[in-house]
Design a protein around this motif. Structure first.
Motif, PDB file in Angstrom:
ATOM      1  N   ALA A 106     -10.484  23.288  49.606  1.00  0.00           N
ATOM      2  CA  ALA A 106     -10.254  23.103  51.041  1.00  0.00           C
ATOM      3  C   ALA A 106     -11.333  22.174  51.608  1.00  0.00           C
ATOM      4  N   GLU A 107     -11.058  21.579  52.791  1.00  0.00           N
ATOM      5  CA  GLU A 107     -11.978  20.608  53.395  1.00  0.00           C
ATOM      6  C   GLU A 107     -12.389  21.081  54.793  1.00  0.00           C
ATOM      7  N   TYR A 108     -13.699  21.003  55.082  1.00  0.00           N
ATOM      8  CA  TYR A 108     -14.226  21.441  56.366  1.00  0.00           C
ATOM      9  C   TYR A 108     -15.075  20.329  56.987  1.00  0.00           C
ATOM     10  N   ARG A 109     -14.947  20.196  58.314  1.00  0.00           N
ATOM     11  CA  ARG A 109     -15.763  19.239  59.071  1.00  0.00           C
ATOM     12  C   ARG A 109     -16.848  20.002  59.806  1.00  0.00           C
ATOM     13  N   VAL A 110     -18.115  19.548  59.663  1.00  0.00           N
ATOM     14  CA  VAL A 110     -19.264  20.196  60.300  1.00  0.00           C
ATOM     15  C   VAL A 110     -19.834  19.231  61.341  1.00  0.00           C
ATOM     16  N   HIS A 111     -19.829  19.652  62.608  1.00  0.00           N
ATOM     17  CA  HIS A 111     -20.322  18.812  63.704  1.00  0.00           C
ATOM     18  C   HIS A 111     -21.686  19.323  64.177  1.00  0.00           C
ATOM     19  N   VAL A 112     -22.605  18.370  64.445  1.00  0.00           N
ATOM     20  CA  VAL A 112     -23.965  18.692  64.889  1.00  0.00           C
ATOM     21  C   VAL A 112     -24.191  18.039  66.265  1.00  0.00           C
ATOM     22  N   LEU A 113     -24.657  18.856  67.211  1.00  0.00           N
ATOM     23  CA  LEU A 113     -25.027  18.369  68.541  1.00  0.00           C
ATOM     24  C   LEU A 113     -26.450  18.825  68.835  1.00  0.00           C
ATOM     25  N   ALA A 114     -27.411  17.874  68.760  1.00  0.00           N
ATOM     26  CA  ALA A 114     -28.826  18.185  68.980  1.00  0.00           C
ATOM     27  C   ALA A 114     -29.264  17.560  70.296  1.00  0.00           C
ATOM     28  N   VAL A 115     -29.627  18.395  71.250  1.00  0.00           N
ATOM     29  CA  VAL A 115     -30.034  17.943  72.577  1.00  0.00           C
ATOM     30  C   VAL A 115     -31.335  18.639  72.959  1.00  0.00           C
ATOM     31  N   LYS A 116     -32.273  17.841  73.504  1.00  0.00           N
ATOM     32  CA  LYS A 116     -33.534  18.387  73.986  1.00  0.00           C
ATOM     33  C   LYS A 116     -33.824  17.770  75.344  1.00  0.00           C
ATOM     34  N   GLY A 117     -33.869  18.641  76.355  1.00  0.00           N
ATOM     35  CA  GLY A 117     -34.017  18.137  77.713  1.00  0.00           C
ATOM     36  C   GLY A 117     -32.752  17.405  78.126  1.00  0.00           C
ATOM     37  N   LYS A 118     -32.933  16.178  78.554  1.00  0.00           N
ATOM     38  CA  LYS A 118     -31.803  15.339  78.932  1.00  0.00           C
ATOM     39  C   LYS A 118     -31.462  14.324  77.853  1.00  0.00           C
ATOM     40  N   LYS A 119     -32.128  14.404  76.720  1.00  0.00           N
ATOM     41  CA  LYS A 119     -31.915  13.414  75.672  1.00  0.00           C
ATOM     42  C   LYS A 119     -31.081  14.020  74.541  1.00  0.00           C
ATOM     43  N   THR A 120     -30.074  13.276  74.160  1.00  0.00           N
ATOM     44  CA  THR A 120     -29.230  13.682  73.030  1.00  0.00           C
ATOM     45  C   THR A 120     -29.694  12.940  71.788  1.00  0.00           C
ATOM     46  N   PHE A 121     -30.115  13.708  70.782  1.00  0.00           N
ATOM     47  CA  PHE A 121     -30.604  13.108  69.544  1.00  0.00           C
ATOM     48  C   PHE A 121     -29.486  12.922  68.523  1.00  0.00           C
ATOM     49  N   VAL A 122     -28.623  13.917  68.397  1.00  0.00           N
ATOM     50  CA  VAL A 122     -27.539  13.848  67.411  1.00  0.00           C
ATOM     51  C   VAL A 122     -26.254  14.353  68.057  1.00  0.00           C
ATOM     52  N   ASP A 123     -25.195  13.611  67.854  1.00  0.00           N
ATOM     53  CA  ASP A 123     -23.853  14.034  68.246  1.00  0.00           C
ATOM     54  C   ASP A 123     -22.895  13.428  67.227  1.00  0.00           C
ATOM     55  N   ALA A 124     -22.889  14.028  66.026  1.00  0.00           N
ATOM     56  CA  ALA A 124     -22.123  13.434  64.925  1.00  0.00           C
ATOM     57  C   ALA A 124     -21.749  14.501  63.912  1.00  0.00           C
ATOM     58  N   ASP A 125     -20.888  14.119  62.976  1.00  0.00           N
ATOM     59  CA  ASP A 125     -20.466  15.002  61.884  1.00  0.00           C
ATOM     60  C   ASP A 125     -21.329  14.758  60.648  1.00  0.00           C
ATOM     61  N   ILE A 126     -21.526  15.835  59.888  1.00  0.00           N
ATOM     62  CA  ILE A 126     -22.190  15.673  58.593  1.00  0.00           C
ATOM     63  C   ILE A 126     -21.222  14.962  57.660  1.00  0.00           C
ATOM     64  N   SER A 127     -21.715  13.897  57.038  1.00  0.00           N
ATOM     65  CA  SER A 127     -20.859  13.104  56.154  1.00  0.00           C
ATOM     66  C   SER A 127     -21.376  13.196  54.716  1.00  0.00           C
ATOM     67  N   PRO A 128     -20.491  13.406  53.748  1.00  0.00           N
ATOM     68  CA  PRO A 128     -19.042  13.576  53.924  1.00  0.00           C
ATOM     69  C   PRO A 128     -18.684  15.001  54.334  1.00  0.00           C
TER      70      PRO A 128
END
Length: 237
Positions: A106-128
């Protein structure tokens, strides 16, 4: 232009170049220390008979990151796995686990959203995307064969039916000390000895009665003879 002015102008230009270099260096260092998607990884594994999706965060800056896992089907999200979880990473790595009874391949998509204060550092999926193993999870066989020895025949005797009185112990088993000793055959008096003892002592003997009856019979017989002779004599006369 005097020499002093030229020297001053050069000094100012050198200070400007140095400041710009320092700013670029600080910017590069800040970028290198910032949270990045490359610091996140995900795997599918088994926890006994249960499947799990594990996400690891190795962000040394410790920026909080929200992790969301989706089951994929032909490049589209089929459903979300559990609820999103927040992880604060470290240089050694911090993990969060999503319980999922996944199927093989089976295949799973893992999404990461890293935010500190008002700054977004990561808003992406783990690849692959995460692909599960080709074999499903199985329970660990921790059972061990029994080593208890079977009971011997003497220990497995059938208990007596309910209400049946249990036989009491024999006198020899319960009162060995109080039982009277049985005389041996050599110590018991013989029948001949008993008869001789009775003859000598007269115990239990009918001799006196026999003698009396015999005397009475003698007297009766003598009287009968006497009276018979008298009758015969009187007849002759």
């Amino acid at each position: 232009m005097s020499l002093s002015r030229r020297t001053a102008a050069r000094s100012v230009r050198m200070l400007g170049v140095t400041a710009a270099s320092a700013a670029l260096a600080l910017s590069a260092a800040g970028t290198a220390l910032a949270c990045d998607i490359s610091e996140f990884s995900a795997t599918a594994a088994c926890d006994g008979a249960k499947g799990v999706i594990t996400v690891t965060d190795k962000d040394p800056t410790g920026v909080p990151a929200v992790i969301t896992v989706f089951l994929e089907n032909n490049g589209a999200d089929l459903r979300q796995v559990g609820t999103e979880q927040t992880v604060v990473g470290s240089k050694k790595g911090v993990t969060v686990t999503f319980a999922e009874d996944w199927e093989p391949n089976a295949e799973y998509r893992v999404h990461v959203l890293a935010v500190k204060g008002k700054k977004t550092f990561v808003d992406a999926d783990i690849s692959p995307n995460v692909t599960t193993p080709s074999k499903a999870c199985k329970a660990d066989d921790t059972s061990t064969p029994s080593t208890t020895p079977s009971a011997s025949p003497s220990e497995t005797r059938t208990a007596p039916p309910a209400g049946t009185a249990t036989p009491s112990a024999s006198p020899s088993e319960t009162s060995d000390d109080s039982a009277a000793p049985v005389p041996s055959a050599s110590n018991a008096p013989s029948a001949a000895a008993q008869e001789s003892n009775l003859a000598e002592t007269g115990a239990n003997s009918n001799t006196g009665l026999i003698v009396g009856v015999a005397a009475a019979l003698v007297v009766v017989g003598g009287g009968a003879v006497f009276f018979g002779m008298r009758r015969r004599g009187s007849g002759n006369r």
